[in-house]
Enzyme design. Structure first.
Site, PDB file in Angstrom:
ATOM      1  N   ARG A  46      -0.982  15.387  11.804  1.00 18.09           N
ATOM      2  CA  ARG A  46       0.031  15.022  10.807  1.00 18.09           C
ATOM      3  C   ARG A  46       0.295  16.245   9.944  1.00 18.09           C
ATOM      4  O   ARG A  46      -0.265  16.392   8.854  1.00 18.09           O
ATOM      5  CB  ARG A  46      -0.444  13.823   9.994  1.00 18.09           C
ATOM      6  N   CYS A  69      -5.918  13.163  11.767  1.00 17.42           N
ATOM      7  CA  CYS A  69      -6.295  11.765  11.618  1.00 17.42           C
ATOM      8  C   CYS A  69      -6.268  11.118  12.986  1.00 17.42           C
ATOM      9  O   CYS A  69      -5.729  11.683  13.932  1.00 17.42           O
ATOM     10  CB  CYS A  69      -5.343  11.141  10.618  1.00 17.42           C
ATOM     11  N   ASP A  83       3.783   1.216  12.177  1.00 20.55           N
ATOM     12  CA  ASP A  83       2.620   0.521  11.611  1.00 20.55           C
ATOM     13  C   ASP A  83       2.491  -0.917  12.116  1.00 20.55           C
ATOM     14  O   ASP A  83       1.526  -1.602  11.768  1.00 20.55           O
ATOM     15  CB  ASP A  83       2.694   0.517  10.070  1.00 20.55           C
ATOM     16  N   LYS A 131       0.839  -1.217   0.000  1.00 18.13           N
ATOM     17  CA  LYS A 131       0.000   0.000   0.000  1.00 18.13           C
ATOM     18  C   LYS A 131       0.866   1.255   0.000  1.00 18.13           C
ATOM     19  O   LYS A 131       0.657   2.180  -0.786  1.00 18.13           O
ATOM     20  CB  LYS A 131      -0.913   0.005   1.235  1.00 18.13           C
ATOM     21  N   ASN A 132       1.860   1.279   0.894  1.00 17.14           N
ATOM     22  CA  ASN A 132       2.638   2.508   1.032  1.00 17.14           C
ATOM     23  C   ASN A 132       3.645   2.712  -0.096  1.00 17.14           C
ATOM     24  O   ASN A 132       4.248   3.776  -0.203  1.00 17.14           O
ATOM     25  CB  ASN A 132       3.350   2.531   2.394  1.00 17.14           C
ATOM     26  N   ARG A 165      -8.825  -0.469   4.051  1.00 26.33           N
ATOM     27  CA  ARG A 165      -7.891   0.537   3.522  1.00 26.33           C
ATOM     28  C   ARG A 165      -6.517  -0.073   3.256  1.00 26.33           C
ATOM     29  O   ARG A 165      -5.774   0.435   2.420  1.00 26.33           O
ATOM     30  CB  ARG A 165      -7.722   1.685   4.535  1.00 26.33           C
TER      31      ARG A 165
HETATM   32  C1  UD1 Z   1       3.846   7.169   6.169  1.00 22.76           C
HETATM   33  C2  UD1 Z   1       3.018   5.918   5.984  1.00 22.76           C
HETATM   34  C3  UD1 Z   1       2.374   5.512   7.293  1.00 22.76           C
HETATM   35  C4  UD1 Z   1       3.425   5.372   8.379  1.00 22.76           C
HETATM   36  C5  UD1 Z   1       4.288   6.625   8.461  1.00 22.76           C
HETATM   37  C6  UD1 Z   1       5.467   6.472   9.431  1.00 22.76           C
HETATM   38  C7  UD1 Z   1       2.284   6.090   3.685  1.00 22.76           C
HETATM   39  C8  UD1 Z   1       1.164   6.284   2.720  1.00 22.76           C
HETATM   40  N1  UD1 Z   1       1.988   6.191   4.996  1.00 22.76           N
HETATM   41  O1  UD1 Z   1       2.961   8.220   6.558  1.00 22.76           O
HETATM   42  O2  UD1 Z   1       1.712   4.259   7.088  1.00 22.76           O
HETATM   43  O3  UD1 Z   1       2.775   5.191   9.625  1.00 22.76           O
HETATM   44  O4  UD1 Z   1       4.839   6.914   7.166  1.00 22.76           O
HETATM   45  O5  UD1 Z   1       6.226   5.369   9.095  1.00 22.76           O
HETATM   46  O6  UD1 Z   1       3.403   5.814   3.285  1.00 22.76           O
HETATM   47  N2  UD1 Z   1       5.650  15.130  10.295  1.00 22.76           N
HETATM   48  C9  UD1 Z   1       5.783  16.458  10.576  1.00 22.76           C
HETATM   49  N3  UD1 Z   1       5.783  17.343   9.528  1.00 22.76           N
HETATM   50  C10 UD1 Z   1       5.660  16.936   8.236  1.00 22.76           C
HETATM   51  C11 UD1 Z   1       5.533  15.568   7.964  1.00 22.76           C
HETATM   52  C12 UD1 Z   1       5.527  14.670   9.022  1.00 22.76           C
HETATM   53  O7  UD1 Z   1       5.882  16.858  11.740  1.00 22.76           O
HETATM   54  O8  UD1 Z   1       5.682  17.784   7.332  1.00 22.76           O
HETATM   55  C13 UD1 Z   1       5.608  14.157  11.435  1.00 22.76           C
HETATM   56  C14 UD1 Z   1       4.245  13.465  11.521  1.00 22.76           C
HETATM   57  O9  UD1 Z   1       3.342  14.266  12.248  1.00 22.76           O
HETATM   58  C15 UD1 Z   1       4.576  12.177  12.239  1.00 22.76           C
HETATM   59  C16 UD1 Z   1       5.992  11.874  11.734  1.00 22.76           C
HETATM   60  O10 UD1 Z   1       6.499  13.087  11.184  1.00 22.76           O
HETATM   61  O11 UD1 Z   1       4.590  12.376  13.613  1.00 22.76           O
HETATM   62  C17 UD1 Z   1       6.048  10.784  10.692  1.00 22.76           C
HETATM   63  O12 UD1 Z   1       5.272  11.157   9.583  1.00 22.76           O
HETATM   64  P1  UD1 Z   1       5.613  10.710   8.106  1.00 22.76           P
HETATM   65  O13 UD1 Z   1       6.860   9.889   8.094  1.00 22.76           O
HETATM   66  O14 UD1 Z   1       5.559  11.905   7.215  1.00 22.76           O
HETATM   67  O15 UD1 Z   1       4.381   9.755   7.798  1.00 22.76           O
HETATM   68  P2  UD1 Z   1       3.467   9.738   6.513  1.00 22.76           P
HETATM   69  O16 UD1 Z   1       4.279   9.933   5.283  1.00 22.76           O
HETATM   70  O17 UD1 Z   1       2.275  10.588   6.734  1.00 22.76           O
END
Ligand code: UD1
Length: 421
Positions: free
Chosen positions: A121, A116, A304, A22-23, A396
């Site tokens: 996020r 979420c 995850d 998925k990711n 999902r």
């Molecule tokens: C992706 C995965 C999700 C997984 C997560 C962490 C997908 C579609 N989803 O989500 O399944 O749980 O990685 O391994 O690939 N953050 C900030 N600012 C930003 C971006 C992120 O503070 O601009 C923080 C987020 O709030 C969170 C952490 O960084 O606490 C990790 O987020 P991130 O690695 O970006 O996760 P996703 O890409 O949303």
């Protein structure tokens, strides 16, 4: 409303095949917006999140066909239309289209993907990166609007190795002028898969899987054909299900290295994990021993998998500690596991799990995708009957989950308002 009904107590035995990741597929779908030809992707899982991403791509004007597990996307005549909140809120990963649209058209306008269930996020790391590449980004009335005459390659150091920010910036840099160096990036296998896909389209990306990625922009990207990697979180979920049911399961279509952090913890708990070139086999002869886990960016233990591993800890022969360091509020499953008899104390981002010999069936609710996976595993081993509500969350991220576990001997059915579906 659909529910899963599980009669617990069956040992899982046999073979199971993991679906595409998925990711990995979601960012790859966003990257097809960079392509002026046709992208063909194989091993695509039929998940709700994939269906929503298809809606987003079609909204932008892409021609999309999904036949079996083959996805064909033609983005030749897309337009950078404003994407409203109805579509954006259905899927957090829809924010990944910003980098591609900005790179190809010099503009992107999307509704904020919103919070979420697992905590806020934010998008600040994505936005700071676009700005460093020369984009003007504004956030008003719930929309993120990014504009740039031409994105220019630069040096970007992420404050945190965010998966989404790394991917969005890779896509933005793919068509920029000059070279972009991304530092302190996420190292997840899905980032490597995205790099491979970008390069198949004619991109110049190197370094994914390490903590620095170098992207040299090219004027355009063209047709590509790619097979998506297997889902390491689905694999890990089955590994734990096999382990706690005291069963023996061979899990096929696996890249064993991608589940290394899970294998290491299972072995520490006394579970046998055999690795082949494209499978893992898990079997357990006794109750798991106590372990501690701390979620970290890859190659650390994946957030995850935190909820699923907590089920193993809940029935372990001793006490273990879980530290969640990625998300601020990813413990919604704790209350549900307590309903099944788990003994868990929660204090901020840390929980203490006192293993009990048995769980008992109950009515529970999947509060998010991985919480739902944890509840299935718990239901499979609990005494009596477990009913899981809100199963749409599971759809999902897991393809045919109840069929897969039924094949292994589990007694699990999906019902819709009491009617078998
Ligand atoms: C992706 C995965 C999700 C997984 C997560 C962490 C997908 C579609 N989803 O989500 O399944 O749980 O990685 O391994 O690939 N953050 C900030 N600012 C930003 C971006 C992120 O503070 O601009 C923080 C987020 O709030 C969170 C952490 O960084 O606490 C990790 O987020 P991130 O690695 O970006 O996760 P996703 O890409 O949303």
């Amino acid at each position: 409303m659909e529910k899963l009904i599980i009669v617990g107590g069956s040992k899982l035995e046999g073979q199971i095949t993991v679906s595409g990741s998925k990711n990995a597929i979601l960012p790859i779908m966003a990257a097809t917006l960079l392509c002026e030809g046709e992208a063909v992707i194989h091993e695509v899982p039929r998940l709700k999140d994939v269906m929503v991403m298809i809606q987003v791509l079609r909204f932008l004007g892409a021609k999309v066909k999904l036949e079996g597990s083959n996805l064909v996307i033609n983005s030749a005549s897309i337009q950078p239309q404003k994407i409203n909140e109805v579509l954006m809120r259905k899927l957090r990963a829809s924010n990944l289209v910003i980098g591609s649209l900005l790179a190809r058209f010099g503009e992107a306008q999307v509704a904020y993907p919103g919070g979420c269930a697992i905590g806020s996020r934010p998008m600040d790391l994505h936005i700071k990166g676009f700005q460093k590449m020369g984009a003007v980004v504004s956030e008003k009335y719930g929309y993120i609007e990014a504009k740039a005459d031409k994105l220019v390659g630069t040096d970007i150091h992420l404050d945190f190795p965010s998966v989404g920010a790394t991917e969005n910036l890779m896509m933005a840099a793919a068509l920029s002028s000059g070279t972009t160096i991304l530092r302190n990036v996420a190292r997840e296998p899905e980032i490597v898969d995205l790099q491979n896909f970008l390069n198949l389209m004619g991109g110049k990306v190197a370094g994914a899987g390490l903590d620095m990625i170098r992207i040299t922009g090219v004027p355009s990207l063209s047709s590509a054909e790619h097979e998506v990697i297997p889902d390491r979180i689905e694999t890990g979920t089955h590994m734990i299900a096999a382990a706690v049911s005291n069963g023996r399961v061979k899990i096929n279509n696996v890249i064993p290295e991608h589940v290394g952090p899970i294998t290491a913890k299972l072995r520490e708990a006394g579970i046998v994990v055999n690795e082949g070139s494209d499978y893992v086999e898990v079997f357990a002869k006794q109750r798991p021993g106590p372990i501690d886990i701390k979620t970290l960016p890859y190659p650390g233990f994946p957030t995850d998998m935190q909820a699923q591993m907590m089920v193993l800890m809940a029935v372990a022969n001793g006490t273990g500690i879980v530290s969640e360091s990625i998300f601020e509020n990813r413990y919604k499953h704790v209350d549900e596991l307590r309903r099944l008899g788990a003994k868990i104390k929660l204090e901020g981002k840390v929980s203490v799990v006192n293993g009990v010999p048995r769980l008992n069936g109950a009515l529970v609710e999947a509060t998010d995708l991985r919480a739902g996976a944890a509840l299935i595993i718990a239901g499979l081993i609990a005494d009596d009957i477990t009913v899981i509500e809100q199963v749409h969350y599971l759809d999902r991220g897991y393809e045919n989950i109840e069929q897969k576990y039924s094949q292994l001997g589990a007694r699990i059915v999906r019902v819709n308002n009491g009617v078998h579906s």
